[in-house]
Scaffold this active site. Sequence first.
Site, PDB file in Angstrom:
ATOM      1  N   GLY A   1       1.325  -5.953   6.672  1.00  0.00           N
ATOM      2  CA  GLY A   1       1.087  -5.778   5.232  1.00  0.00           C
ATOM      3  C   GLY A   1       1.286  -4.338   4.782  1.00  0.00           C
TER       4      GLY A   1
ATOM      5  NE  ARG B   1     -14.148  -1.612  -0.154  1.00  0.00           N
ATOM      6  CZ  ARG B   1     -13.112  -1.808  -0.948  1.00  0.00           C
ATOM      7  NH1 ARG B   1     -13.287  -2.134  -2.214  1.00  0.00           N
ATOM      8  NH2 ARG B   1     -11.894  -1.669  -0.475  1.00  0.00           N
TER       9      ARG B   1
ATOM     10  CB  CYS C   1      -7.683   3.162  -3.167  1.00  0.00           C
ATOM     11  SG  CYS C   1      -7.486   1.857  -4.398  1.00  0.00           S
TER      12      CYS C   1
ATOM     13  CD  GLN D   1      -6.979   1.994  -9.953  1.00  0.00           C
ATOM     14  OE1 GLN D   1      -8.006   1.970 -10.610  1.00  0.00           O
ATOM     15  NE2 GLN D   1      -6.815   1.229  -8.891  1.00  0.00           N
TER      16      GLN D   1
ATOM     17  N   GLY E   1      -1.220  -0.546  -5.137  1.00  0.00           N
ATOM     18  CA  GLY E   1      -2.610  -0.985  -5.021  1.00  0.00           C
ATOM     19  C   GLY E   1      -2.740  -2.496  -5.159  1.00  0.00           C
TER      20      GLY E   1
ATOM     21  CE  LYS F   1     -13.237  -4.448  -5.620  1.00  0.00           C
ATOM     22  NZ  LYS F   1     -11.813  -4.605  -5.297  1.00  0.00           N
TER      23      LYS F   1
ATOM     24  CG  HIS G   1      -4.515   4.757  -7.071  1.00  0.00           C
ATOM     25  ND1 HIS G   1      -3.373   4.019  -7.265  1.00  0.00           N
ATOM     26  CD2 HIS G   1      -5.433   3.898  -6.559  1.00  0.00           C
ATOM     27  CE1 HIS G   1      -3.582   2.774  -6.876  1.00  0.00           C
ATOM     28  NE2 HIS G   1      -4.825   2.669  -6.426  1.00  0.00           N
TER      29      HIS G   1
ATOM     30  CG  ASN H   1      -2.185   3.874  -3.848  1.00  0.00           C
ATOM     31  OD1 ASN H   1      -1.271   4.680  -4.000  1.00  0.00           O
ATOM     32  ND2 ASN H   1      -1.981   2.572  -3.861  1.00  0.00           N
TER      33      ASN H   1
HETATM   34  P1  A2P Z   1       1.347 -11.903   7.125  1.00  0.00           P
HETATM   35  O1  A2P Z   1       2.336 -10.799   6.952  1.00  0.00           O
HETATM   36  O2  A2P Z   1       1.614 -12.731   8.331  1.00  0.00           O
HETATM   37  O3  A2P Z   1       1.105 -12.721   5.892  1.00  0.00           O
HETATM   38  P2  A2P Z   1      -0.767  -7.304   2.090  1.00  0.00           P
HETATM   39  O4  A2P Z   1      -2.011  -6.485   1.994  1.00  0.00           O
HETATM   40  O5  A2P Z   1       0.482  -6.516   1.981  1.00  0.00           O
HETATM   41  O6  A2P Z   1      -0.807  -8.527   1.227  1.00  0.00           O
HETATM   42  O7  A2P Z   1      -0.789  -7.875   3.611  1.00  0.00           O
HETATM   43  C1  A2P Z   1      -1.820  -8.662   4.106  1.00  0.00           C
HETATM   44  C2  A2P Z   1      -1.801  -8.626   5.616  1.00  0.00           C
HETATM   45  O8  A2P Z   1      -2.826  -9.493   6.097  1.00  0.00           O
HETATM   46  C3  A2P Z   1      -0.510  -9.136   6.236  1.00  0.00           C
HETATM   47  O9  A2P Z   1      -0.267  -8.451   7.427  1.00  0.00           O
HETATM   48  C4  A2P Z   1      -0.843 -10.596   6.485  1.00  0.00           C
HETATM   49  O10 A2P Z   1      -0.074 -11.198   7.494  1.00  0.00           O
HETATM   50  C5  A2P Z   1      -2.264 -10.468   6.950  1.00  0.00           C
HETATM   51  N1  A2P Z   1      -2.993 -11.725   6.838  1.00  0.00           N
HETATM   52  C6  A2P Z   1      -3.143 -12.500   5.753  1.00  0.00           C
HETATM   53  N2  A2P Z   1      -3.893 -13.603   6.037  1.00  0.00           N
HETATM   54  C7  A2P Z   1      -4.230 -13.493   7.336  1.00  0.00           C
HETATM   55  C8  A2P Z   1      -4.981 -14.305   8.237  1.00  0.00           C
HETATM   56  N3  A2P Z   1      -5.557 -15.435   7.836  1.00  0.00           N
HETATM   57  N4  A2P Z   1      -5.101 -13.894   9.522  1.00  0.00           N
HETATM   58  C9  A2P Z   1      -4.518 -12.732   9.936  1.00  0.00           C
HETATM   59  N5  A2P Z   1      -3.795 -11.935   9.129  1.00  0.00           N
HETATM   60  C10 A2P Z   1      -3.651 -12.294   7.860  1.00  0.00           C
END
Ligand code: A2P
Length: 329
Positions: A10, A97, A126, A153, A157, A205, A234, A307
Amino acid sequence: MKVAIVGATGLVGSVMVKVLEERTFRVTEFFPVASKRSVGRDVSFRGRTYKVIGMDEAIAAKPNIVLFSAGSATSMEWAHKFAGIGAVVIDNSSAWRMHPDIKLVIPEINANQIRKKDRIIANPNCSTIQMLVPLYPLYKKYGINRIVVSTYQAVTGTGMKAVEQLMNERKNIKSETVYPFPIDLNIIPHIGDFNEEGYTKEEVKMIEETKKIFDDKKIKVTATCVRIPVVGGHSESVNVELKKDFKIEDVRRILADTKGIVLQDDFRNNKYPMPIYVQGKDDVFVGRLRRDNSQPKSLNFWTSADNLRKGAATNAVQIAEYMVAKKLV
Ligand code: A2P
């Protein structure tokens, strides 16, 4: 240290990988973790390629430290499972949090509250982080009655899809949108859901997290959070009413001497922080420092910070560094 990063594919998780890579943090084993969709994908770390693994495999690997940035639902479901096998979880979501038993930590401010029994540590929002890093030294020296903040922002984010919306609008390409309105050539005074009173979640928050991090229920905070068409970084306009009077030169010196802050405060030479120049940097940039002449003991400043770094990944990695240094892991 055996380190896992949950959400490594992500936006924040990939910056966590990068920040960890850059620092001297000793990593003996590294586990990029994501949802089932991404299992088997490659993630590179310190010159080696690692395959993304799923949650069960990550638990079986028994990491010492797990940095989480996979959304609140995933943190709610999994943080205790990792804590249960003895790992320290540093969670970037808002899931934990405000939980009374969980520490909400900005290392420059309150890492000394972390105890050996704390297995889940929450990383603040953030916007809260970049506001409190410069406010804390002033809080210690002068005390604070009230904070009035307006944020500006960036779309990172919100996530990758928001960056795509901004770029597609700029090129006049019709595509899926994450904001209910255009973001290019616009600003949206709405970040997170509204409560009954008309405050957004992001604003609440900032208010609640400030009270928790400063451990001060009496501190008055009000916030307006705004999304602007900037990709990363940000910014915030902060007005603060101190308890004791100050000399602006003293405030300038205090901020300049505080670790984690870069003072860019020279209006005569058009020197002030701006989001495009703080991207990729770990510090909080502060400028436009001036007395608020409309009421006593008050001042204004402007801050910009990356951020995804100090607002998320860097702060989480710094918590891990602190815990390792203090033998809390
Ligand atoms: P994936 O890339 O396989 O969807 P972002 O913050 O950019 O939206 O990314 C979210 C991150 O959290 C990504 O790496 C995503 O993996 C991961 N993710 C989302 N749902 C799950 C889950 N249920 N178990 C593990 N990782 C997750």
